[in-house]
Design a protein around this motif. Structure first.
Motif, PDB file in Angstrom:
ATOM      1  N   MET A  10     -15.843  -2.596   9.073  1.00  0.00           N
ATOM      2  CA  MET A  10     -15.812  -3.997   9.495  1.00  0.00           C
ATOM      3  C   MET A  10     -14.451  -4.646   9.169  1.00  0.00           C
ATOM      4  N   ILE A  11     -14.024  -5.489  10.070  1.00  0.00           N
ATOM      5  CA  ILE A  11     -12.741  -6.172   9.842  1.00  0.00           C
ATOM      6  C   ILE A  11     -12.995  -7.424   8.992  1.00  0.00           C
ATOM      7  N   THR A  12     -12.349  -7.465   7.836  1.00  0.00           N
ATOM      8  CA  THR A  12     -12.502  -8.647   6.976  1.00  0.00           C
ATOM      9  C   THR A  12     -11.118  -9.242   6.710  1.00  0.00           C
ATOM     10  N   GLU A  13     -11.152 -10.453   6.201  1.00  0.00           N
ATOM     11  CA  GLU A  13      -9.889 -11.118   5.881  1.00  0.00           C
ATOM     12  C   GLU A  13      -9.115 -10.313   4.816  1.00  0.00           C
ATOM     13  N   ALA A  14      -9.875  -9.778   3.840  1.00  0.00           N
ATOM     14  CA  ALA A  14      -9.239  -9.009   2.771  1.00  0.00           C
ATOM     15  C   ALA A  14      -8.550  -7.760   3.332  1.00  0.00           C
ATOM     16  N   ARG A  15      -9.218  -7.120   4.293  1.00  0.00           N
ATOM     17  CA  ARG A  15      -8.631  -5.919   4.903  1.00  0.00           C
ATOM     18  C   ARG A  15      -7.329  -6.285   5.640  1.00  0.00           C
ATOM     19  N   ILE A  16      -7.337  -7.416   6.332  1.00  0.00           N
ATOM     20  CA  ILE A  16      -6.148  -7.849   7.083  1.00  0.00           C
ATOM     21  C   ILE A  16      -4.997  -8.108   6.108  1.00  0.00           C
ATOM     22  N   LEU A  17      -5.318  -8.763   4.989  1.00  0.00           N
ATOM     23  CA  LEU A  17      -4.260  -9.033   4.005  1.00  0.00           C
ATOM     24  C   LEU A  17      -3.709  -7.731   3.434  1.00  0.00           C
ATOM     25  N   ASP A  18      -4.609  -6.749   3.230  1.00  0.00           N
ATOM     26  CA  ASP A  18      -4.136  -5.445   2.746  1.00  0.00           C
ATOM     27  C   ASP A  18      -3.144  -4.833   3.736  1.00  0.00           C
ATOM     28  N   ILE A  19      -3.479  -4.936   5.007  1.00  0.00           N
ATOM     29  CA  ILE A  19      -2.575  -4.363   6.022  1.00  0.00           C
ATOM     30  C   ILE A  19      -1.241  -5.120   6.013  1.00  0.00           C
ATOM     31  N   LEU A  20      -1.333  -6.444   5.896  1.00  0.00           N
ATOM     32  CA  LEU A  20      -0.096  -7.241   5.922  1.00  0.00           C
ATOM     33  C   LEU A  20       0.772  -6.984   4.689  1.00  0.00           C
ATOM     34  N   ARG A  21       0.133  -6.469   3.624  1.00  0.00           N
ATOM     35  CA  ARG A  21       0.925  -6.131   2.430  1.00  0.00           C
ATOM     36  C   ARG A  21       1.836  -4.939   2.681  1.00  0.00           C
ATOM     37  N   THR A  22       1.635  -4.245   3.803  1.00  0.00           N
ATOM     38  CA  THR A  22       2.543  -3.127   4.125  1.00  0.00           C
ATOM     39  C   THR A  22       3.722  -3.622   4.973  1.00  0.00           C
ATOM     40  N   VAL A  23       3.684  -4.909   5.360  1.00  0.00           N
ATOM     41  CA  VAL A  23       4.771  -5.444   6.195  1.00  0.00           C
ATOM     42  C   VAL A  23       5.820  -6.080   5.295  1.00  0.00           C
ATOM     43  N   LYS A  24       7.013  -5.510   5.327  1.00  0.00           N
ATOM     44  CA  LYS A  24       8.080  -5.982   4.431  1.00  0.00           C
ATOM     45  C   LYS A  24       8.831  -7.150   5.058  1.00  0.00           C
ATOM     46  N   TYR A  25       9.294  -8.052   4.215  1.00  0.00           N
ATOM     47  CA  TYR A  25      10.177  -9.105   4.690  1.00  0.00           C
ATOM     48  C   TYR A  25      11.503  -8.441   5.085  1.00  0.00           C
ATOM     49  N   GLY A  39      14.851  -6.824   5.358  1.00  0.00           N
ATOM     50  CA  GLY A  39      15.944  -6.669   4.390  1.00  0.00           C
ATOM     51  C   GLY A  39      15.476  -6.561   2.948  1.00  0.00           C
ATOM     52  N   PHE A  40      14.181  -6.692   2.712  1.00  0.00           N
ATOM     53  CA  PHE A  40      13.661  -6.677   1.340  1.00  0.00           C
ATOM     54  C   PHE A  40      12.585  -5.626   1.160  1.00  0.00           C
ATOM     55  N   SER A  41      12.329  -5.273  -0.108  1.00  0.00           N
ATOM     56  CA  SER A  41      11.230  -4.350  -0.342  1.00  0.00           C
ATOM     57  C   SER A  41       9.944  -5.138  -0.593  1.00  0.00           C
ATOM     58  N   ARG A  42      10.062  -6.462  -0.671  1.00  0.00           N
ATOM     59  CA  ARG A  42       8.864  -7.278  -0.915  1.00  0.00           C
ATOM     60  C   ARG A  42       8.124  -7.541   0.397  1.00  0.00           C
ATOM     61  N   ASP A  43       6.781  -7.699   0.296  1.00  0.00           N
ATOM     62  CA  ASP A  43       6.002  -7.851   1.525  1.00  0.00           C
ATOM     63  C   ASP A  43       5.756  -9.313   1.863  1.00  0.00           C
ATOM     64  N   VAL A  44       5.328  -9.542   3.088  1.00  0.00           N
ATOM     65  CA  VAL A  44       5.191 -10.926   3.583  1.00  0.00           C
ATOM     66  C   VAL A  44       4.070 -11.692   2.880  1.00  0.00           C
ATOM     67  N   VAL A  45       3.075 -10.962   2.353  1.00  0.00           N
ATOM     68  CA  VAL A  45       1.971 -11.655   1.647  1.00  0.00           C
ATOM     69  C   VAL A  45       2.486 -12.179   0.306  1.00  0.00           C
ATOM     70  N   SER A  46       3.172 -11.291  -0.446  1.00  0.00           N
ATOM     71  CA  SER A  46       3.628 -11.737  -1.771  1.00  0.00           C
ATOM     72  C   SER A  46       4.751 -12.765  -1.648  1.00  0.00           C
ATOM     73  N   PHE A  47       5.423 -12.811  -0.512  1.00  0.00           N
ATOM     74  CA  PHE A  47       6.442 -13.836  -0.275  1.00  0.00           C
ATOM     75  C   PHE A  47       5.795 -15.198   0.004  1.00  0.00           C
ATOM     76  N   GLY A  48       4.466 -15.178   0.205  1.00  0.00           N
ATOM     77  CA  GLY A  48       3.744 -16.441   0.430  1.00  0.00           C
ATOM     78  C   GLY A  48       3.883 -16.973   1.848  1.00  0.00           C
ATOM     79  N   LEU A  49       4.040 -16.062   2.800  1.00  0.00           N
ATOM     80  CA  LEU A  49       4.253 -16.520   4.172  1.00  0.00           C
ATOM     81  C   LEU A  49       2.967 -16.647   4.985  1.00  0.00           C
ATOM     82  N   ILE A  50       1.836 -16.184   4.417  1.00  0.00           N
ATOM     83  CA  ILE A  50       0.582 -16.232   5.182  1.00  0.00           C
ATOM     84  C   ILE A  50      -0.167 -17.517   4.834  1.00  0.00           C
TER      85      ILE A  50
END
Ligand code: ADP
Length: 345
Positions: A1-16, A18-29
């Motif tokens: 099942m697709i959940t919000e938590a699963r989507i955030l996990d996937i987005l944690r693999t998306v890097k900002y 030029g950076f090694s940090r991801d878009v979730v931890s950058f606070g962009l969501i």
């Protein structure tokens, strides 16, 4: 099942970019909405560079679409203009120029002009419109580094048209001074010259204007960064203690006038022997890293001492135009600078 938590996990693999940090931890969501199999993600960014949201859009789309079970994906971007840092109101911006980057060093000979030139070229190679301004009244070298002896033209209303070289718009004090004429302007007059020169140039539309400041942390540097709306500064140093002490002075100069230091560049960091690939830390190692940590800014790049970097500078073909490892380091530096300028604070 697709959940919000699963989507955030996937987005944690998306890097900002030029950076090694991801878009979730950058606070962009700002929010995730799941409706059965369909997903909507709301991003919020403070950026001036349109390529950043475009790249995030592309990587997030790719990551989400690879997840089995996901239906329609919609990504919304709320893009704001970054706020001017406190204390910078009243500083003159330059018409048409989106970001002004100052490249500084506490002392001469550390490779500040080399870094400014190659950073400008790398930014232009990444698709941006870039200008480079050599503000060094006493030792302008950018014209030489870019292999041009052309002189700029002036319009009837006294505006200067920058020359173009390697895809950059270029202005240098050297264009206005004769090679043989000693520069006798000092003090307030020197400052006025540089300011006038920055304002009277018709830069047109630029994403980035890179200012190669005069070396040191005296009145002239201070007054340039005090009167021009600099968005971020890059400090160039070499790994030795003496250079690092001066880098510290440069950093406090920017702090005084509330200009954000984007980070340090450690130049002549090490030597990679071309014949056997062995690395030599000629000026010691770890200096730049420690100093960056002390100043609480990132170490943006470590550029080796490298023969093509020197010959490229002397021959007017900066190394960032080539396809070498050093050019890749400058491209990475440009990516980080772009990203840092898009994230406030
Ligand atoms: P600054 O602007 O700090 O005075 P420059 O950029 O003019 O310094 O560099 C001084 C000299 O060192 C130049 O001859 C330049 O080509 C050379 N240089 C700078 N960086 C490097 C490097 N990474 N490898 C080799 N030579 C370098």
């Amino acid at each position: 099942m697709i959940t919000e938590a699963r989507i955030l996990d996937i987005l944690r693999t998306v890097k900002y970019p030029g950076f090694s940090r991801d878009v979730v931890s950058f606070g962009l969501i700002r929010g995730v909405t799941v409706n059965g199999r369909d997903v909507t993600v709301h991003f919020t960014l403070a950026v001036r560079d349109p390529q950043i949201p475009r790249q995030i859009h592309e990587s997030a789309m790719r990551a989400l679409e690879a997840e089995p079970g996901i239906g329609k994906v919609e990504l919304n971007f709320d893009i704001k203009e970054p706020e001017a840092p406190a204390g910078t109101v009243g500083r003159a911006s330059i018409t048409g120029v989106k970001n002004i980057i100052a490249v500084a060093s506490g002392k001469g000979g550390v490779g500040k002009s080399t870094v400014a030139t190659n950073l400008a070229i790398a930014l232009a190679r990444s698709g941006a419109k870039v200008g480079l301004c050599d503000c060094d009244l006493y030792g302008p070298s950018i014209g030489l580094m870019l292999g041009t002896t052309e002189h700029p033209m002036a319009t009837e209303d006294n505006q200067i048209i920058p020359i173009e070289a390697h895809g950059l718009k270029l202005m240098s004090m050297a264009f206005l001074l004769d090679d043989a004429s000693p520069v006798i302007v000092r003090g307030p007059l020197a400052t006025r010259y540089v300011q006038q020169f920055l304002r009277q140039t018709q830069w047109g539309e630029l994403n980035y204007l890179v200012l190669d400041l005069p070396p040191g942390t005296g009145d002239i540097q201070l007054s340039i960064v005090q009167t021009v709306a600099v968005d971020g500064a890059v400090i160039v140093t070499t790994p030795q203690e003496v250079a690092l002490i001066d880098a510290r002075k440069a950093s406090s100069m920017f702090a005084k006038v509330n200009v954000r230091v984007l980070g340090l560049v450690e130049n002549m960091s090490y030597f990679l022997c071309p014949s056997d690939g062995v690395r030599y830390d000629i000026f010691g190692s770890g200096g730049g890293e420690k100093e960056a940590a002390r100043l609480k800014v990132p170490l943006l790049a470590q550029i080796p001492i490298d023969i093509p970097t020197r010959t490229g500078g002397d021959e007017g073909r900066p190394v960032a135009l080539t396809d070498s490892a050093v050019a890749a380091s400058f491209a990475e530096l440009a990516g980080k600078v772009r990203s840092l300028l898009t994230v406030s604070g």
